[in-house]
Design a protein around this motif. Structure first.
Motif, PDB file in Angstrom:
ATOM      1  N   SER A 193       6.153 -40.634 -49.473  1.00 24.98           N
ATOM      2  CA  SER A 193       6.912 -39.251 -49.692  1.00 24.98           C
ATOM      3  C   SER A 193       8.406 -39.406 -50.637  1.00 24.98           C
ATOM      4  O   SER A 193       8.835 -38.799 -51.290  1.00 24.98           O
ATOM      5  N   ARG A 194       8.946 -40.668 -50.256  1.00 17.84           N
ATOM      6  CA  ARG A 194      10.161 -41.339 -50.596  1.00 17.84           C
ATOM      7  C   ARG A 194      10.047 -42.682 -51.261  1.00 17.84           C
ATOM      8  O   ARG A 194       9.616 -43.395 -50.500  1.00 17.84           O
ATOM      9  N   VAL A 195      10.185 -42.925 -52.478  1.00 15.88           N
ATOM     10  CA  VAL A 195      10.031 -44.330 -52.951  1.00 15.88           C
ATOM     11  C   VAL A 195      11.615 -44.886 -53.464  1.00 15.88           C
ATOM     12  O   VAL A 195      12.054 -43.985 -54.479  1.00 15.88           O
ATOM     13  N   PRO A 196      12.156 -46.007 -53.203  1.00 16.36           N
ATOM     14  CA  PRO A 196      13.483 -46.326 -53.902  1.00 16.36           C
ATOM     15  C   PRO A 196      13.268 -46.674 -55.386  1.00 16.36           C
ATOM     16  O   PRO A 196      11.978 -47.223 -55.719  1.00 16.36           O
ATOM     17  N   MET A 197      14.109 -46.493 -56.306  1.00 15.31           N
ATOM     18  CA  MET A 197      13.868 -46.794 -57.578  1.00 15.31           C
ATOM     19  C   MET A 197      13.661 -48.140 -57.954  1.00 15.31           C
ATOM     20  O   MET A 197      13.019 -48.585 -58.860  1.00 15.31           O
ATOM     21  N   ASN A 198      13.872 -49.214 -57.001  1.00 16.16           N
ATOM     22  CA  ASN A 198      13.486 -50.614 -57.468  1.00 16.16           C
ATOM     23  C   ASN A 198      12.188 -50.814 -56.824  1.00 16.16           C
ATOM     24  O   ASN A 198      11.996 -52.091 -56.742  1.00 16.16           O
ATOM     25  N   GLN A 199      11.483 -49.895 -56.310  1.00 19.94           N
ATOM     26  CA  GLN A 199      10.106 -49.881 -55.794  1.00 19.94           C
ATOM     27  C   GLN A 199       9.020 -49.467 -56.387  1.00 19.94           C
ATOM     28  O   GLN A 199       8.098 -49.012 -55.922  1.00 19.94           O
ATOM     29  N   ILE A 200       9.348 -48.592 -57.542  1.00 19.31           N
ATOM     30  CA  ILE A 200       8.550 -48.072 -58.116  1.00 19.31           C
ATOM     31  C   ILE A 200       7.121 -48.562 -58.608  1.00 19.31           C
ATOM     32  O   ILE A 200       7.523 -49.750 -59.338  1.00 19.31           O
TER      33      ILE A 200
END
Length: 546
Positions: A193-200
Motif C-alpha cells: 500500500s506504501r512504497v518508498p521512492m527508492n524501492q519502486i
C-alpha cells in the motif's frame, strides 16, 4: 433482470433447515452475528435488520459439518428459460466448501454450483471491507422452464469461520452480464500500500470475470486506469462462455514515477456487447502511494486488533510483514500501530529479520518501549540502533515483539499462502526463529507494522573501494553518514552553504562499515552541499535542513 421471486429471511418458516451430518451444527435464522473464537463481522446486507441466515462453523466447531437451508415451497419457473439466483453474503474461507444446490424433481437429485472458490483465510469479496458481497449464479441449466424448483444453500466443513446469506432473488437472466471480481495489483505480485521512492518497481494488474448472462461474451477485456489517464492499458481479449469464468492479465506493466503521491486505480471489464449491469463491471481497489521513506502492507485505516494470546495461551509473539528490497538502502526504524485495547504499561520492541531463503536471521532490534494509554490506536516508531544496510534482491521481515497480551492494529487484507505472492503477513509464538509447533501462522488481517528506510538519498559510490549513504534527509540538522570501505582509507567531509561558504569540515578514517554524524543544527534552515572525497574521487549530495 426482472425479479421472479425473492426472500429476505423475515419469515423463518419460509425455510427448511437440514443436517446431513446427524449432529446439531445447524443453520440459524435471526439477527445474531458470528460468535466463535475467530468471529468475523455480521453481514451488512440490505435487510439485515429483518434477519438473515447464518452458519457459524467456528462457534459450533464439531469437525463434521454438512448442513443446508432450503426454501420450503418450490418456485414455478416454467415460463422462464434463462434464470439466475442472486443473493448477498458475507463469508470467510478456511477448509470448508460452500454451494448453491438446485433441484427440479422434488429434491430427489440436486445440481450443485460451487460458491466462494477463494483462497484459505480469504473473504468472499476479496477483502473484509466488501460487506455484503453480491453473488449472481446462472442456474438456467437446471431451473430454466421448470415448474417446481427447489433452492438450498449447503455448507460442508468442520471448524472454519462463518457464512451469512440474505436477500435472495431469482431473476430473469440478461443476455449480456459480466461480473468483475478479485481485482489484484502487485509489486512483484505483492500488493504493497506504501512504497518508498527508492524501492519502486513495475506493477502488474489482473482481475477475474464471471459470465452470468445467457450469451457467450466475446472480446472480453480488462482495462486499467491509473490516476485518470496517467496510465491506461488492457488485457488480451477472450471469449467467456455462458456460466464460465476467466482470469484477465494486463499485457503492460505500470512503473510509477519517483514522486511522492497517491495512485488511484480503476479496473473495468467489458465485452463487445452492452452489459445489462455495468455497475458490477468495475472495481476500485484501495490506492497505493509512493512515499519518501515508508514501506507498508496495510490500508492505513485501523479496522481492528491482532495478536493477543496463542491457542495455548502463550502471550509472547512476533508479528509483521515481508518487504522486498529492490535497491540497496538503509533501514532507520520500524513503525507499529498500537491496538485499541492494549493496556498501558505493555512492553514491546521492534525487530528486523533478513530472509536468506532458508531461515530468518535477525538483523537489528530496537530498544524496549512501554506503551501508554495515549498510544492506543496510534503510531509508535522506534529507531533501529545500527541502521543496517538492506541489500537489493533480498526480502526482510519487520515485526513487533511483545511479551505480554499486546494487540496491534490491523487494516486491509494480506495475501494468503495460495495467492500469487504467497503469504506475506505472519504471526509466530513466541518468535520468528523458534516458534512453538502449530503456533506459527500466516494472517490475512494485515498487521499495521511498517518499515522505515532511507529513501531520500540512496547508496552512493565514492570509488570502487568505498560507498556511502546519508540519512535522514531532510532532517532537523543531524545527518548520519554510513561509509563502507573494502579496505581502510581516509576521506574528507566538507559542507558548503548555498553561496559556497564552507561551514563544516571533518576527516574520517573508514574501515569496513563506519558511521559518522554531522550536525548543522546551529545553522540556518535551507540547502547545503556535502562533499566526500578521498583525494582522488569525490561525490557531492544535497542536504536539506528543516
Amino acid at each position: 433482470g426482472l425479479t421472479l421471486w425473492s426472500n429476505d429471511f423475515s419469515t423463518p418458516s419460509d425455510w427448511i433447515i437440514g443436517n446431513l451430518a446427524s449432529n446439531s451444527d445447524d443453520w440459524v435464522i435471526g439477527t445474531g452475528v458470528p460468535a466463535g473464537s475467530f468471529a468475523i463481522n455480521g453481514i451488512a446486507s440490505t435487510s439485515a435488520a429483518n434477519g438473515f441466515a447464518l452458519y457459524d462453523s467456528d462457534l459450533m466447531c464439531s469437525g463434521n459439518q454438512n448442513a443446508y437451508i432450503q426454501i420450503a415451497t418450490p418456485i414455478n419457473l416454467s415460463t422462464n428459460a434463462n434464470v439466475s439466483i442472486e443473493f448477498e453474503q458475507y463469508y470467510r474461507k478456511f477448509q470448508d466448501s460452500t454451494f448453491v444446490e438446485v433441484s427440479n424433481n422434488g429434491g430427489i437429485t440436486w445440481t450443485r454450483f460451487r460458491i466462494n472458490n477463494v483462497a484459505v483465510n480469504a473473504f468472499s469479496g476479496g477483502s473484509a471491507a466488501v460487506n455484503p458481497d453480491l453473488v449472481n449464479v446462472n442456474i438456467s441449466s437446471v431451473a430454466g422452464n421448470q415448474a417446481a424448483v427447489l433452492i438450498r444453500f449447503k455448507y460442508e466443513g468442520g471448524c472454519d469461520y462463518a457464512w451469512m446469506i440474505d436477500d435472495v432473488k431469482i431473476t430473469e437472466t440478461d443476455d449480456n452480464d459480466l461480473v468483475a471480481k478479485n481485482a489484484w495489483y502487485g509489486f512483484n505480485t505483492i500488493p504493497y500500500s506504501r512504497v518508498p521512492m527508492n524501492q519502486i518497481q513495475a506493477v502488474d494488474f489482473s482481475m477475474e470475470v464471471d459470465n452470468v448472462g445467457a450469451l457467450a461474451q466475446s472480446l472480453t477485456q480488462l482495462t486499467v486506469d491509473v490516476n485518470s489517464g496517467t496510465f491506461t492499458a488492457t488485457s488480451a481479449a477472450v471469449t467467456v462462455p455462458v456460466g464460465g469464468s476467466d482470469s484477465l492479465f494486463l499485457t503492460t506493466q505500470y512503473t510509477p514515477a519517483t514522486v511522492v503521491g497517491a495512485h488511484n486505480i480503476t479496473m473495468t471489464v467489458a465485452s463487445s456487447a452492452t452489459d445489462a449491469s455495468p455497475s458490477n463491471n468495475t472495481i476500485t481497489p484501495p490506492p497505493f502511494e509512493i512515499t519518501a521513506d515508508k514501506y507498508a502492507m496495510d490500508d492505513f485505516t485501523l479496522a481492528g486488533n491482532g495478536g493477543g494470546l496463542s491457542p495455548s495461551n502463550g502471550a509472547e509473539f512476533e508479528a509483521g510483514n515481508y518487504f522486498e528490497i529492490v535497491n540497496t538502502t538503509i533501514a532507520t526504524g520500524i513503525e507499529v500501530i498500537v491496538g485499541t485495547t492494549t493496556a498501558a504499561g505493555t512492553t514491546i520492541d521492534l525487530v528486523l529479520y533478513e530472509d536468506d531463503g532458508t531461515a530468518l536471521i535477525e538483523v537489528d532490534r530496537s530498544a524496549f518501549y512501554t506503551t501508554t494509554l495515549a498510544d492506543q490506536g496510534n503510531s509508535v516508531i522506534l529507531p533501529l540502533p545500527t541502521t543496517p544496510t538492506l541489500t537489493a534482491g533480498t526480502f526482510y521481515f519487520a515485526a513487533v515483539h511483545a511479551f505480554t497480551n499486546f494487540v496491534y492494529g490491523v487494516s486491509g487484507s494480506s495475501p494468503s499462502n495460495t495467492a500469487p505472492s504467497g503469504a506475506v503477513s505472519l504471526i509466530f509464538y513466541p518468535n520468528m526463529t523458534n516458534p512453538t509447533t502449530n503456533e506459527n501462522f500466516f494472517t490475512t488481517a494485515t498487521p499495521m507494522v511498517r518499515l522505515i528506510v532511507n529513501s531520500a538519498i540512496g547508496v552512493k559510490e565514492l570509488s570502487s573501494n568505498t560507498t556511502f549513504t546519508v540519512f535522514p534527509n531532510p532532517s532537523n540538522g543531524i545527518f548520519n553518514i554510513n561509509l563502507d570501505a573494502k579496505s581502510t582509507e581516509v576521506v574528507n567531509l566538507t559542507v558548503n552553504n548555498i553561496v559556497g561558504q564552507t561551514v563544516l569540515t571533518k576527516k574520517v578514517t573508514v574501515s569496513g562499515q563506519t558511521k559518522e554524524t554531522i550536525s548543522l543544527a546551529n545553522f540556518d534552515k535551507g540547502i547545503y552541499f556535502l562533499t566526500i572525497d578521498n583525494n582522488n574521487e569525490k561525490q557531492t549530495v544535497k542536504l536539506i535542513v528543516e
